[in-house]
Motif scaffolding. Structure first.
Motif, PDB file in Angstrom:
ATOM      1  N   SER A   4       1.133  -1.538  -0.019  1.00 20.70           N
ATOM      2  CA  SER A   4      -0.449  -0.216   0.417  1.00 20.70           C
ATOM      3  C   SER A   4       0.840   1.298  -0.301  1.00 20.70           C
ATOM      4  CB  SER A   4      -0.743   0.093   0.796  1.00 20.70           C
ATOM      5  OG  SER A   4      -0.480  -0.019   2.519  1.00 20.70           O
ATOM      6  N   THR A   5       1.960   1.132   0.453  1.00 20.56           N
ATOM      7  CA  THR A   5       2.734   2.706   0.471  1.00 20.56           C
ATOM      8  C   THR A   5       3.143   2.561  -0.852  1.00 20.56           C
ATOM      9  OG1 THR A   5       4.775   1.353   1.028  1.00 20.56           O
ATOM     10  CG2 THR A   5       3.524   1.929   3.059  1.00 20.56           C
ATOM     11  N   THR A   9       2.722   5.784  -2.660  1.00 24.21           N
ATOM     12  CA  THR A   9       3.885   6.747  -3.550  1.00 24.21           C
ATOM     13  C   THR A   9       3.480   7.192  -5.357  1.00 24.21           C
ATOM     14  OG1 THR A   9       5.257   6.178  -1.516  1.00 24.21           O
ATOM     15  CG2 THR A   9       6.802   7.183  -3.797  1.00 24.21           C
TER      16      THR A   9
END
Length: 93
Positions: A4-5, A9
């Motif tokens: 998810s990061t 991003t």
């Protein structure tokens, strides 16, 4: 699977590419809408003038014909936009 990061991003980096331009709508759309409004205002003035006897009937007929063309153009553009939107909705994700 994408973390998810990483997705957040990537989205954050892509946002400037899809952001609307400064000043809102493109100038072509704005000027077309202004021209359409001007044609419709001219029809109103001609119709009012014809009812009060201040303008010629020929001028009224001419302005109505211009308004008809402008309205048909606006409807055709609207139909194309709706058609494109529906096509986008049909695309698989």
């Amino acid at each position: 699977m994408i973390a998810s990061t990483l997705a957040a991003t990537a989205y954050d980096r892509a946002r400037p590419a899809i952001a609307p331009a400064e000043g809102g709508a493109p100038s072509g759309i704005t000027s077309a809408a202004a021209d359409f409004a001007k044609v419709m205002d001219q029809v109103d003035l001609s119709a009012t003038g014809a009812m009060t006897g201040k303008t010629d009937t020929h001028e009224l007929v001419q302005s109505i014909a211009q308004a008809e063309v402008a309205l048909e153009t606006a409807v055709a553009i609207r139909d194309k936009v709706v058609e494109a939107y529906q096509e986008i909705l049909r695309m698989p994700v």
